[in-house]
Structures are given as C-alpha cells and as structure tokens.
Design an enzyme around this catalytic site. Structure first.
Site, PDB file in Angstrom:
ATOM      1  N   ARG A  23      33.909  -3.269  66.127  1.00 40.39           N
ATOM      2  CA  ARG A  23      33.669  -4.693  65.911  1.00 40.39           C
ATOM      3  C   ARG A  23      32.202  -5.012  65.620  1.00 40.39           C
ATOM      4  O   ARG A  23      31.297  -4.492  66.248  1.00 40.39           O
ATOM      5  CB  ARG A  23      34.110  -5.481  67.152  1.00 40.39           C
ATOM      6  CG  ARG A  23      33.708  -6.948  67.090  1.00 40.39           C
ATOM      7  CD  ARG A  23      34.583  -7.801  67.905  1.00 40.39           C
ATOM      8  NE  ARG A  23      34.226  -7.783  69.315  1.00 40.39           N
ATOM      9  CZ  ARG A  23      34.828  -8.549  70.225  1.00 40.39           C
ATOM     10  NH1 ARG A  23      35.811  -9.354  69.865  1.00 40.39           N
ATOM     11  NH2 ARG A  23      34.465  -8.491  71.481  1.00 40.39           N
ATOM     12  N   ARG A  77      27.941  -6.500  69.623  1.00 38.95           N
ATOM     13  CA  ARG A  77      27.712  -7.117  70.933  1.00 38.95           C
ATOM     14  C   ARG A  77      27.318  -6.063  71.964  1.00 38.95           C
ATOM     15  O   ARG A  77      27.848  -4.959  71.951  1.00 38.95           O
ATOM     16  CB  ARG A  77      28.977  -7.841  71.392  1.00 38.95           C
ATOM     17  CG  ARG A  77      29.089  -9.231  70.802  1.00 38.95           C
ATOM     18  CD  ARG A  77      30.425  -9.869  71.062  1.00 38.95           C
ATOM     19  NE  ARG A  77      30.915  -9.763  72.428  1.00 38.95           N
ATOM     20  CZ  ARG A  77      31.974 -10.413  72.886  1.00 38.95           C
ATOM     21  NH1 ARG A  77      32.651 -11.223  72.076  1.00 38.95           N
ATOM     22  NH2 ARG A  77      32.364 -10.271  74.120  1.00 38.95           N
ATOM     23  N   ARG A 136      39.724 -18.237  82.101  1.00 39.80           N
ATOM     24  CA  ARG A 136      39.922 -16.795  82.269  1.00 39.80           C
ATOM     25  C   ARG A 136      40.332 -16.466  83.702  1.00 39.80           C
ATOM     26  O   ARG A 136      40.528 -15.298  84.018  1.00 39.80           O
ATOM     27  CB  ARG A 136      38.617 -16.084  81.981  1.00 39.80           C
ATOM     28  CG  ARG A 136      38.537 -15.477  80.582  1.00 39.80           C
ATOM     29  CD  ARG A 136      37.198 -14.782  80.505  1.00 39.80           C
ATOM     30  NE  ARG A 136      37.079 -13.797  79.497  1.00 39.80           N
ATOM     31  CZ  ARG A 136      36.527 -14.017  78.301  1.00 39.80           C
ATOM     32  NH1 ARG A 136      36.138 -15.206  77.947  1.00 39.80           N
ATOM     33  NH2 ARG A 136      36.393 -13.030  77.444  1.00 39.80           N
ATOM     34  N   ARG A 160      35.862  -5.185  81.284  1.00 35.89           N
ATOM     35  CA  ARG A 160      36.428  -6.421  80.727  1.00 35.89           C
ATOM     36  C   ARG A 160      37.953  -6.375  80.738  1.00 35.89           C
ATOM     37  O   ARG A 160      38.622  -7.368  81.047  1.00 35.89           O
ATOM     38  CB  ARG A 160      35.905  -6.652  79.301  1.00 35.89           C
ATOM     39  CG  ARG A 160      34.463  -7.139  79.296  1.00 35.89           C
ATOM     40  CD  ARG A 160      33.776  -6.847  77.974  1.00 35.89           C
ATOM     41  NE  ARG A 160      34.296  -7.616  76.872  1.00 35.89           N
ATOM     42  CZ  ARG A 160      34.168  -7.234  75.590  1.00 35.89           C
ATOM     43  NH1 ARG A 160      33.561  -6.113  75.271  1.00 35.89           N
ATOM     44  NH2 ARG A 160      34.647  -7.997  74.640  1.00 35.89           N
ATOM     45  N   LYS A 173      41.313 -12.756  68.778  1.00 44.04           N
ATOM     46  CA  LYS A 173      41.026 -14.165  69.086  1.00 44.04           C
ATOM     47  C   LYS A 173      39.945 -14.741  68.180  1.00 44.04           C
ATOM     48  O   LYS A 173      40.095 -15.820  67.629  1.00 44.04           O
ATOM     49  CB  LYS A 173      40.505 -14.318  70.527  1.00 44.04           C
ATOM     50  CG  LYS A 173      41.526 -14.228  71.604  1.00 44.04           C
ATOM     51  CD  LYS A 173      40.982 -14.784  72.922  1.00 44.04           C
ATOM     52  CE  LYS A 173      39.718 -14.112  73.428  1.00 44.04           C
ATOM     53  NZ  LYS A 173      39.902 -12.753  73.941  1.00 44.04           N
TER      54      LYS A 173
HETATM   55  P1  AMP Z   1      33.968 -13.458  74.989  1.00 41.95           P
HETATM   56  O1  AMP Z   1      33.023 -13.720  73.866  1.00 41.95           O
HETATM   57  O2  AMP Z   1      35.028 -14.503  75.124  1.00 41.95           O
HETATM   58  O3  AMP Z   1      34.535 -12.055  74.973  1.00 41.95           O
HETATM   59  O4  AMP Z   1      33.090 -13.561  76.323  1.00 41.95           O
HETATM   60  C1  AMP Z   1      32.028 -12.664  76.561  1.00 41.95           C
HETATM   61  C2  AMP Z   1      31.678 -12.620  78.030  1.00 41.95           C
HETATM   62  O5  AMP Z   1      31.236 -13.922  78.464  1.00 41.95           O
HETATM   63  C3  AMP Z   1      32.818 -12.272  78.963  1.00 41.95           C
HETATM   64  O6  AMP Z   1      33.035 -10.861  79.070  1.00 41.95           O
HETATM   65  C4  AMP Z   1      32.323 -12.884  80.274  1.00 41.95           C
HETATM   66  O7  AMP Z   1      31.301 -12.084  80.847  1.00 41.95           O
HETATM   67  C5  AMP Z   1      31.673 -14.173  79.797  1.00 41.95           C
HETATM   68  N1  AMP Z   1      32.661 -15.263  79.753  1.00 41.95           N
HETATM   69  C6  AMP Z   1      33.144 -15.905  78.656  1.00 41.95           C
HETATM   70  N2  AMP Z   1      34.045 -16.827  78.997  1.00 41.95           N
HETATM   71  C7  AMP Z   1      34.152 -16.776  80.344  1.00 41.95           C
HETATM   72  C8  AMP Z   1      34.941 -17.470  81.305  1.00 41.95           C
HETATM   73  N3  AMP Z   1      35.831 -18.404  80.936  1.00 41.95           N
HETATM   74  N4  AMP Z   1      34.771 -17.143  82.616  1.00 41.95           N
HETATM   75  C9  AMP Z   1      33.884 -16.232  83.013  1.00 41.95           C
HETATM   76  N5  AMP Z   1      33.130 -15.516  82.163  1.00 41.95           N
HETATM   77  C10 AMP Z   1      33.264 -15.786  80.848  1.00 41.95           C
END
Ligand code: AMP
Length: 217
Positions: free
Chosen positions: A128, A161, A89, A172, A14
């Site tokens: 990553r 990260r 999500r 996750r 993504k």
């Molecule tokens: P990402 O960078 O998209 O992988 O997001 C990292 C983390 O942020 C996720 O594992 C969640 O803990 C939180 N997060 C990001 N987007 C959302 C969302 N739409 N709803 C809830 N938690 C989110």
C-alpha cells in the site's frame, strides 16, 4: 440522508471505497486516521499524544477519539450527510456515537462493512501507498497510480504509512478482531448493518455500495 459508517479490517479497501463514495455522493470524509496523521505531521498536542500509539498499531484512547469526532461531526458540512471512516472502532465509541448522533442531529443510518481474509490483508498492506494530502490509496502491485509515486487525484507525492509494517499490522489486526469486530453484532442489532465481500473486486464492491447508498439517499 447518508450518515454512513465505513468499517472493515486494515487493508479491506476502506480507503479506496471511501474516496469513491465521497466523490460520487459529495459527502465530507471523516477519517479519524487521517485526522490523527495530520495532527502528527503538524506536531499538535493531539498529534504528540497519538504518534507512538499509532505507529505501533494500537488504538488511540476512546476519550480522545470520541471528543475529536464529536467536534468534527458538529461542523456545518456534516448537516447533509457524512462518511465516517475508521470510527467507531470499539463498543465504547459506538455507544458514544449512538448517544451523540441524535443529540447533534447526526444519527448514523447506514453501516457499510467490507471484509477480506487475513492473508490477503497482509499482502495488500505491504504494497500500500497513500496520498498524505487527499487520503487516496494505491498499491504498488495491484493498483498503481498513472505516474509512479504521484497521486492521480491531487498530484501529491505518495508515501508508505509508518504503521504499514508487519509488526504494526499484526497488532492492528489483533486489535481489530478483539475490539472492532464486535461492532458487527452491535450494528446488526440496530438494523443498520450491510456486509460487502471485499474479494469480488474493487469495481463490483463499489457498484454494490453505490446501489445501497442511492437507495437510501
Ligand atoms: P486508519 O487510517 O483508519 O487505519 O487509522 C490509523 C490509526 O489511527 C489506527 O491504527 C489507530 O492507531 C488510530 N485510529 C484511527 N481511528 C481510530 C479510532 N476510531 N479509535 C482509536 N484509534 C484510532
């Protein structure tokens, strides 16, 4: 108009595709994960609420996330399209977006989903590295930057990260299947859903997505 949702499990590609899409189509990139991480590094109230949740791999509560997206999507730069990355999500978030989108003149019109088998996701996440400044993604084995540890796009120092560890990754992925995967049927029913196989290679995925977006511009 390109009002796009980009979805897929962690490690599907993504972030990489998001960078290409925003550069090619000149869209604002709204990554809820990036916004949360920025708030964590600045120590804001939102960041303090989200830090532990994110680091262990859980989802931030819907209410907080929905409010954040509503205020970001309402900004002027989203009037000519946007790329939502990592939101929605959960079904509750998708329902909220379905209501708020038309209300603020930002209804979603395309959903791009990239999928990859679980064992590949795990491998990708382990290698990553990301740019904390512009959000670009790299991989120490398969997608190295030109200069080790430095972002090709903006020159910032790359980081790993905190949630890219095996324990958080497992949570996750479990959350993804339990909470996010049901969005596939939700958006199929809305007639917005487009699937891409993340195993055909980054360039091919990118070309296929680009073709879809050009046809809907
Ligand atoms: P990402 O960078 O998209 O992988 O997001 C990292 C983390 O942020 C996720 O594992 C969640 O803990 C939180 N997060 C990001 N987007 C959302 C969302 N739409 N709803 C809830 N938690 C989110």
């Amino acid at each position: 108009m390109l009002n796009i949702i980009l979805m897929g499990p962690p490690g599907a590609g993504k972030g990489t595709q998001a960078t290409r899409i925003i550069d090619e189509f000149n869209l604002p990139h709204i990554s809820t994960g990036d916004i949360f991480r920025e708030n964590i590094s600045k120590g804001t109230e939102l960041g303090l609420k989200a830090k532990a949740i994110i680091e262990r791999g859980d989802l931030v509560p819907d209410e907080l996330t929905i409010d954040l997206v509503r205020s970001r999507l309402s900004q002027d730069d989203c009037a000519k399209g946007y790329l939502l990355d990592g939101f929605p999500r959960t079904i509750a978030q998708a329902e909220a977006l379905k209501t708020m989108g038309p209300e603020i003149g930002r209804a979603v019109n395309l959903v791009v989903d990239i999928t990859v088998p679980d064992e590949v996701l795990m491998e990708r996440i382990a290698g990553r590295r990301v740019c904390p400044k512009c959000g670009a993604s790299y991989n120490v084995n398969t997608m190295k930057p030109a200069k080790e540890g430095i972002c090709d796009r903006c020159g910032a120092e790359l980081i790993q990260r905190k949630d890219d560890n095996p324990e958080s990754f497992k949570i996750r992925l479990d959350n993804y299947y339990a909470q996010t995967a049901p969005l596939v049927d939700f958006y199929k029913a809305e007639g917005l859903y487009h699937h891409f196989d993340g195993m055909i290679g980054l360039e091919k995925v990118s070309a296929e997505i680009s073709e879809l977006l050009k046809a809907n511009q």
